[in-house]
Design a protein around this motif. Structure first.
Motif, PDB file in Angstrom:
ATOM      1  N   ARG A 140      -6.932 -91.304 -16.567  1.00  0.00           N
ATOM      2  CA  ARG A 140      -8.171 -90.909 -15.738  1.00  0.00           C
ATOM      3  C   ARG A 140      -6.855 -90.710 -14.077  1.00  0.00           C
ATOM      4  NH1 ARG A 140     -12.101 -89.285 -13.665  1.00  0.00           N
ATOM      5  NH2 ARG A 140     -12.986 -91.101 -11.546  1.00  0.00           N
ATOM      6  N   ILE A 141      -6.138 -91.933 -13.763  1.00  0.00           N
ATOM      7  CA  ILE A 141      -5.850 -91.953 -12.409  1.00  0.00           C
ATOM      8  C   ILE A 141      -4.991 -90.949 -12.197  1.00  0.00           C
ATOM      9  CG2 ILE A 141      -4.495 -93.601 -10.675  1.00  0.00           C
ATOM     10  CD1 ILE A 141      -5.747 -95.824 -12.011  1.00  0.00           C
ATOM     11  N   SER A 142      -3.724 -90.883 -13.338  1.00  0.00           N
ATOM     12  CA  SER A 142      -2.891 -89.858 -13.259  1.00  0.00           C
ATOM     13  C   SER A 142      -3.544 -88.550 -13.331  1.00  0.00           C
ATOM     14  CB  SER A 142      -2.218 -89.779 -14.603  1.00  0.00           C
ATOM     15  OG  SER A 142      -1.709 -90.700 -14.490  1.00  0.00           O
ATOM     16  N   VAL A 243       6.865 -90.095  -9.439  1.00  0.00           N
ATOM     17  CA  VAL A 243       5.895 -91.646  -8.921  1.00  0.00           C
ATOM     18  C   VAL A 243       5.092 -92.535  -9.738  1.00  0.00           C
ATOM     19  CG1 VAL A 243       4.949 -92.642  -6.685  1.00  0.00           C
ATOM     20  CG2 VAL A 243       6.657 -90.807  -6.925  1.00  0.00           C
ATOM     21  N   ILE A 244       5.169 -92.230 -11.542  1.00  0.00           N
ATOM     22  CA  ILE A 244       4.143 -92.851 -11.792  1.00  0.00           C
ATOM     23  C   ILE A 244       4.703 -93.389 -12.793  1.00  0.00           C
ATOM     24  CG2 ILE A 244       2.272 -91.516 -10.815  1.00  0.00           C
ATOM     25  CD1 ILE A 244       2.064 -90.179 -13.513  1.00  0.00           C
ATOM     26  N   LYS A 245       5.972 -92.692 -13.349  1.00  0.00           N
ATOM     27  CA  LYS A 245       7.436 -93.191 -14.162  1.00  0.00           C
ATOM     28  C   LYS A 245       6.121 -92.837 -15.442  1.00  0.00           C
ATOM     29  CE  LYS A 245       9.988 -96.296 -13.651  1.00  0.00           C
ATOM     30  NZ  LYS A 245      10.597 -97.716 -14.311  1.00  0.00           N
ATOM     31  N   ALA A 246       6.085 -91.352 -15.221  1.00  0.00           N
ATOM     32  CA  ALA A 246       5.806 -91.143 -16.875  1.00  0.00           C
ATOM     33  C   ALA A 246       6.722 -91.147 -17.434  1.00  0.00           C
ATOM     34  CB  ALA A 246       4.911 -89.149 -16.312  1.00  0.00           C
ATOM     35  N   VAL A 247       6.717 -91.515 -18.287  1.00  0.00           N
ATOM     36  CA  VAL A 247       8.099 -90.914 -19.626  1.00  0.00           C
ATOM     37  C   VAL A 247       7.761 -90.575 -21.151  1.00  0.00           C
ATOM     38  CG1 VAL A 247       9.359 -93.492 -18.669  1.00  0.00           C
ATOM     39  CG2 VAL A 247       7.191 -93.952 -20.964  1.00  0.00           C
ATOM     40  N   PHE A 275       1.378 -94.021 -21.077  1.00  0.00           N
ATOM     41  CA  PHE A 275       2.409 -94.044 -20.362  1.00  0.00           C
ATOM     42  C   PHE A 275       2.841 -94.032 -19.559  1.00  0.00           C
ATOM     43  CE2 PHE A 275       2.866 -94.098 -25.450  1.00  0.00           C
ATOM     44  CZ  PHE A 275       3.456 -95.100 -25.612  1.00  0.00           C
ATOM     45  N   THR A 276       2.288 -94.687 -18.157  1.00  0.00           N
ATOM     46  CA  THR A 276       2.583 -93.851 -16.536  1.00  0.00           C
ATOM     47  C   THR A 276       1.657 -95.496 -16.248  1.00  0.00           C
ATOM     48  OG1 THR A 276       0.461 -93.468 -16.501  1.00  0.00           O
ATOM     49  CG2 THR A 276       1.686 -92.236 -16.976  1.00  0.00           C
ATOM     50  N   PHE A 277       3.155 -95.677 -15.210  1.00  0.00           N
ATOM     51  CA  PHE A 277       2.514 -97.407 -14.371  1.00  0.00           C
ATOM     52  C   PHE A 277       3.076 -98.596 -14.509  1.00  0.00           C
ATOM     53  CE2 PHE A 277      -0.998 -94.182 -13.511  1.00  0.00           C
ATOM     54  CZ  PHE A 277      -0.662 -94.330 -11.559  1.00  0.00           C
ATOM     55  N   THR A 350      -1.790-103.510  -7.815  1.00  0.00           N
ATOM     56  CA  THR A 350      -0.545-103.696  -7.470  1.00  0.00           C
ATOM     57  C   THR A 350       1.000-103.133  -7.599  1.00  0.00           C
ATOM     58  OG1 THR A 350      -0.870-106.755  -7.875  1.00  0.00           O
ATOM     59  CG2 THR A 350       1.364-105.331  -7.016  1.00  0.00           C
ATOM     60  N   TRP A 351       1.386-102.736  -8.654  1.00  0.00           N
ATOM     61  CA  TRP A 351       2.816-102.016  -8.743  1.00  0.00           C
ATOM     62  C   TRP A 351       2.185-100.753  -8.020  1.00  0.00           C
ATOM     63  CZ3 TRP A 351       3.871 -97.271 -10.557  1.00  0.00           C
ATOM     64  CH2 TRP A 351       5.046 -97.277 -11.591  1.00  0.00           C
TER      65      TRP A 351
END
Length: 608
Positions: A140-142, A243-247, A275-277, A350-351
């Motif tokens: 949802r945040i992504s 930036v959100i490290k979407a792998v 698979f993020t943050f 925090t992340w």
């Protein structure tokens, strides 16, 4: 000839509002419901009940289908969403790795068994199980971050799911990227493809969208490919992914490509972001991942890439936006009726906060001094001044390529030119304010006007938006890159061949009146009551193609040509009994004939 003036002294008060979260802007006054507003209302937890008339063990059946990912059937069921029932919809298991969990993800196809059946304007929706996301928020945040940046992405909300009256769990309800989604975000149906590790899209270059990832590096791709990509939005797409490290996403899997036949450009659409943050928040550099060497090694591409990163660093992870979004998600999920525990998202907060700092540090390391991307003008300098949402061939304004489409008029209230560039957006969707932007720079002169054709014909002459104006009721928003609302109009039902315009011009409240296309909204010329019952002046031929002749008992002193809306188009003071009208578009017009003996008469004619 008589003129009348509509006089009002009430001034428009323009507020400079920063949108903190798309999820909450439905509370702005004048909200108009659009597709998906029931399903994706993120301010509350919904209830979705799935009932099978033939399979009492439907959920077990869906679990059993996990092992056949390439051959999963739809089962015919009834659906009740927040008490509103819709019959004969399809449901199946979805996903691969995510499906191998106790909470099975599902896809609902509302028109699987009843052609063209919809619910809240949607034909397909998804129930995701937040696999590997203990916070149930990453997807949802992504999506909200992409939408905040102006990259079209699905809407979402939280829902309690019941199958045959058995509570299953809390799911994230996600909009499907399909033809309905494309129609709501782009100018034409185009071509839509989903890219997964199993399905790859090939372009005319004989490559996948960005090369065959198994055999070659992205740096090996044909540079000409970038000429077919909506490049600035693509850069936003890859910066946010990094930036959100979407792998588990671009470029290997889980994204859509859309090709617009009108613009001849590709767009990249985000999908599936559980698979993020995660991982080391300080890992990596700002250099694009996945061997996108062509961007980093080409000065003009690198410059634009860093400019986009600068823009996003200033507003994308706004502290207030992130806190409001996460807190709302937590509160909504915690309000569930089944006592499901919601994991605190403190670690996630925090992340994200540290990653915001990481982005700023990376720009500093690259020696980039970001300019200020805040809205550069003052409230009221630039306004939506007038628009027409419904017109026909007899009373509409003709565009350069023919037809009489919707149009929007912007007005510059200042005594200086205003340059509109790609950071200025216009939208008819309060949930997606960055729907359309100015790709090329356009100047509105001091105290001048700019006409935008709202007809989705972005391939035609002039400036055309990728949306049409809703005729029943709706919203129009003018927005800047930093999400400042420059101007917003909330309106009700519109009338045929009538405008909704500010009076006084540029500052007043809106009112329905005759259009004043590209000119001052006041005074308005009243013509209908000027036409006398007994015509003493005759026009011929009528209809006319080229030369309009006037027959009268007295010599003509002057001829003044007016549009159907009463705007003066031409004046002829030379003593003559004819006027050349070959150059004006087809339509209905008025001509004011003044004679030397002081008489005047307004007569209507048709140009064919």
């Amino acid at each position: 000839m008589r003129l009348y003036y509509i006089i009002t002294h009430k001034k428009m008060m323009t507020s400079r509002i920063i949108l903190l979260a798309f999820s909450f802007i439905t509370y702005i006054s004048g909200f108009s419901q659009t597709k998906g507003d029931k399903l994706f209302d993120s301010t509350k937890i919904h209830e979705l009940r799935i009932t099978s008339k033939t399979d009492p063990n439907l959920y077990q059946t869906l679990q059993d289908d996990v092992d056949t990912p390439d051959d999963r059937p739809y089962y015919q069921v009834d659906m009740k969403f927040d008490g509103e029932k819709i019959e004969s919809v399809g449901i199946r298991t979805k996903g691969r790795s995510s499906a191998r969990r106790e909470q099975v993800p599902m896809k609902i196809d509302i028109n699987e068994f009843v052609p063209d059946q919809e619910f809240d304007g949607m034909k397909k929706i998804n129930l995701t199980n937040s696999y590997v996301d203990e916070f149930r928020q990453k997807d949802r945040i992504s999506y909200e971050l992409f939408r905040r940046a102006g990259v079209p992405a699905p809407r979402s909300s939280y829902v309690e799911v019941y199958v045959n009256d058995e509570f299953i769990n809390i799911y994230l309800l996600v909009q499907q990227i399909d033809k309905t989604f494309i129609k709501d975000h782009f100018a034409d149906a185009g071509s839509l493809s989903k890219y997964t590790s199993k399905h790859k899209r090939e372009l005319k270059y004989g490559l996948d969208v960005f090369g065959n990832f198994g055999d070659m590096h992205l740096g090996d791709i044909n540079p000409q490919l970038f000429q077919e990509v909506y490049f600035r939005d693509f850069l936003k797409f890859i910066v946010i992914n990094d930036v959100i490290k979407a792998v588990d996403n671009f470029p290997h899997t889980n994204y859509y490509t859309y090709y617009s036949e009108k613009s001849k450009l590709f767009h990249f659409l985000p999908w599936d972001y559980n698979f993020t943050f995660r991982g080391d928040v300080n890992a990596g550099t700002i250099q694009p991942r996945w061997q996108l060497d062509i961007i980093w090694n080409t000065p003009e591409y690198k410059k634009l890439y860093l400019e986009v990163a600068c823009e996003l660093s200033q507003y994308l992870f706004d502290t207030s936006f992130i806190e409001e979004l996460i807190s709302n998600n937590e509160a909504v999920m915690a309000s569930n009726s089944q006592g499901v525990t919601v994991t605190s998202a403190a670690e996630l907060r925090t992340w994200i906060d540290k990653r915001r700092g990481w982005l700023q540090d990376q720009l500093t390391i690259e020696g980039v001094s970001c300019r200020d991307y805040s809205y550069p003008l003052q409230p009221g300098d630039l306004v939506i001044n007038e628009f027409v949402a419904s017109s026909d061939n007899t009373g509409g304004i003709q565009e350069p390529d023919g037809g009489t489409p919707d149009w929007i008029e912007l007005y510059n209230n200042t005594n200086q030119d205003i340059v509109l560039d790609q950071h200025f957006y216009l939208s008819d969707d309060i949930d997606f304010p960055k729907k359309w932007n100015f790709i090329s720079e356009v100047t509105i002169p001091a105290n001048g006007y700019l006409i935008l054709w709202a007809d989705r014909d972005i391939h035609q002459q002039g400036i055309h938006t990728n949306f049409q104006i809703k005729k029943s009721r709706g919203n129009l928003l003018l927005v800047y890159e930093d999400l400042t609302i420059i101007d917003q109009v909330n309106y009700g039902a519109q009338e045929l061949n009538k405008a909704y315009a500010r009076v006084p011009n540029g500052t007043g409240d809106f009112m329905i009146q005759d259009p004043t296309f590209n000119t001052n909204n006041e005074p308005v010329l009243s013509i209908d009551d000027q036409i006398k019952d007994k015509v003493t002046i005759a026009l011929y031929p009528n209809p006319v193609k080229e030369t309009l002749k006037i027959s009268t008992t007295s010599k003509v002193k002057s001829l003044t040509l007016y549009s159907l809306m009463g705007q003066e188009l031409a004046q002829q003071t030379k003593v003559t009994e004819e006027m050349n009208v070959a150059s004006i578009p087809k339509g209905t017009y008025f001509i004011d004939v003044q004679t030397v003996d002081g008489n005047s008469e307004v007569v209507k004619f048709i140009k064919e």
